[in-house]
Design a protein around this motif. Sequence first.
Motif, short mmCIF file in Angstrom:
data_model
loop_
_atom_site.label_atom_id
_atom_site.label_comp_id
_atom_site.label_asym_id
_atom_site.label_seq_id
_atom_site.Cartn_x
_atom_site.Cartn_y
_atom_site.Cartn_z
N TYR A 1 -25.56 5.05 -9.54
CA TYR A 1 -24.54 4.30 -10.28
C TYR A 1 -23.43 5.20 -10.82
O TYR A 1 -22.36 4.71 -11.17
CB TYR A 1 -25.12 3.40 -11.36
CG TYR A 1 -25.95 4.03 -12.46
CD1 TYR A 1 -25.40 4.88 -13.41
CD2 TYR A 1 -27.30 3.70 -12.59
CE1 TYR A 1 -26.16 5.42 -14.42
CE2 TYR A 1 -28.08 4.22 -13.61
CZ TYR A 1 -27.50 5.08 -14.52
OH TYR A 1 -28.26 5.61 -15.53
N LYS B 1 -22.32 7.49 -8.77
CA LYS B 1 -21.74 7.87 -7.48
C LYS B 1 -21.79 9.39 -7.27
O LYS B 1 -20.85 9.99 -6.76
CB LYS B 1 -20.31 7.36 -7.36
CG LYS B 1 -20.21 5.84 -7.45
CD LYS B 1 -18.80 5.35 -7.36
CE LYS B 1 -18.75 3.82 -7.46
NZ LYS B 1 -17.37 3.30 -7.41
N GLN C 1 -23.95 -2.16 -8.72
CA GLN C 1 -23.96 -1.06 -9.69
C GLN C 1 -24.36 -1.55 -11.08
O GLN C 1 -25.21 -0.95 -11.74
CB GLN C 1 -22.57 -0.42 -9.75
CG GLN C 1 -22.46 0.73 -10.75
CD GLN C 1 -21.02 1.16 -10.97
OE1 GLN C 1 -20.13 0.31 -11.16
NE2 GLN C 1 -20.77 2.45 -10.94
N HIS D 1 -19.67 -3.28 -7.00
CA HIS D 1 -19.65 -3.26 -8.46
C HIS D 1 -20.80 -4.07 -9.05
O HIS D 1 -21.46 -3.64 -10.00
CB HIS D 1 -18.32 -3.80 -8.98
CG HIS D 1 -18.21 -3.78 -10.48
ND1 HIS D 1 -18.12 -2.61 -11.20
CD2 HIS D 1 -18.21 -4.79 -11.40
CE1 HIS D 1 -18.04 -2.88 -12.48
NE2 HIS D 1 -18.10 -4.20 -12.63
#
Length: 413
Positions: free
Chosen positions: A375, A377, A310, A307
Motif C-alpha cells: 500500500y 507502493k 489499497q 485505489h
Amino acid sequence: MKVEEVPQDLKYYKGSVVRDANYALDEENHFQLVQSDGWAPKNDALDLVLEEYNDKEVRSKMKLQVPEAYHGFELDLSLRPSAHCENGTTSMLLRYYGIDLSEPMIFGLASGLFFAHIPFVKMTGMPMTTFRSFPGVLFKRVTKQLGIETGSSRFLIKDHAMQQLDKLLLEEKRPVGVVVGIYYLPYYPPEYRFPFNGHNICVIGKNDQTNEYSVLDPNTTQKITISYDDLRKVRFSPGTYPLMGQMYWIKSVPEKIPDLKPIVLKAIHKTCWLMVKEPSWVIFAGTRGIDYLSNRMRKWEKKKGAHGAQMNLVHVIRMLEEVGTGGAGYRFIYSAFLQEAAEKTGLTVLNDYSMRLSEIGDQWRDFAFKASRVYKKRSNETYTYDYLADLLHAIGEKEKQFFIDLDNEVQNL
C-alpha cells in the motif's frame, strides 16, 4: 516476537501519554508486557487513512491535552497498563475487589481470541475485520465464570448517564468501567482519533469543585484527568455503534473464586470451537473467515480498482495492527495466557502450544509488514495482492491445525 524486537517508531505518540503495549518473549522465553512507541507500517497505514478523511478542518482544531495533577475524591486503585483496553479495565475492576488476574488470564478465560471478516458490517465505510470477540463480551464472560455479580446500563438521556456514574462512584464507592468513543478523547493524539466507539476506561474519582474525573486508561502511561463535559461527550459519541453512555461495574464477589483448572480447559475448548467448529455456513468467522478474506483480497484490484484495493488493504492492516491491539497482538496475549495457564494448572503441555501460537503471531506481523510495502507502493513484483492472499491462506491453515490440535489436547486432559 522477542522483547528486543518490539518496535519503537515514535511518530504520532510523541508528546502524549498514550502508548502501545506488546507481549513479547524475554531471554528465558517468558512473556513480558513491553511498551512500544509505535510501528512504521501502522504509521504508514494511518497516513493514508488521514488523507482520505474529510474532517481535516475539524482535526486541525484538535489539541492534545496533557493530563494535569488530580486533586479530589479518588478510590484506591492504581493504573496497570495493558495491551488491550477491555482486558485492562476488567483487570482493574477485579483487582479493586481483591481478585488479581493478569490481562492474558482474563483474555483467555473469556475466550477472547477470534477472527471474522464481515463485508455487510461497515466500520468507517469499510468491511469489518476483527481479530477478537466483540466488545463487552470479555467482561461478561470472565465475571460469570468466576461467580461475580455485575451491573451494566445504557441511557437515552446524557445527564442521567452522568448522574448514575456519580452515584456509583461517590455514594457506593465503586470503580466504573465506561465505554467511550476515541474521536473526541482529548488526551489522544489527534492523528489517532478515529470513529471507533469501543474504547474502555475505568473511572475512579471525581473532584466536585472542578467537575473533573480521575480515570485509569489501560492504554496510557499514567492516570488521566478528564472534564465532565469531555467525558459526557465521549460517552455518547456518534457512529456505527451507538454507545448510549454504556457503563459496567461489579456488585459483589464470592468469598473464594472457583478452581481455575476446569475453567481454563473449558475456556480453551470454547476458543477452539469458535475458531474451527462453528457451523459450515458461517464462512466469514473463525479460520474459515481468514480464508474468506484471502479469497476476497485476490479480487480487490479487479473489483475496486487500484485505489479501492489499497484502502481495503489499509483498513485490514489498521484492524490488524492499530485498532484495539490488533490481530498479532491478540495472538501474543493468548500465547501468554497458555503459558500462564500451564504454570497455574500444572498442564505443562500448554507451554508447547504457547510457543506455536507465538510463531503464528509473528507470521501475522510479517503479513502486515509486507502489506505495508504494497500500500506504500514500495514493493517489488513479488509482493502482490495474490502473494498477500497466499500468506493469509497459509496463516489460516496453520491456525486451523493449531486449534484442532489444542482442542484435542484439552479434551484428553
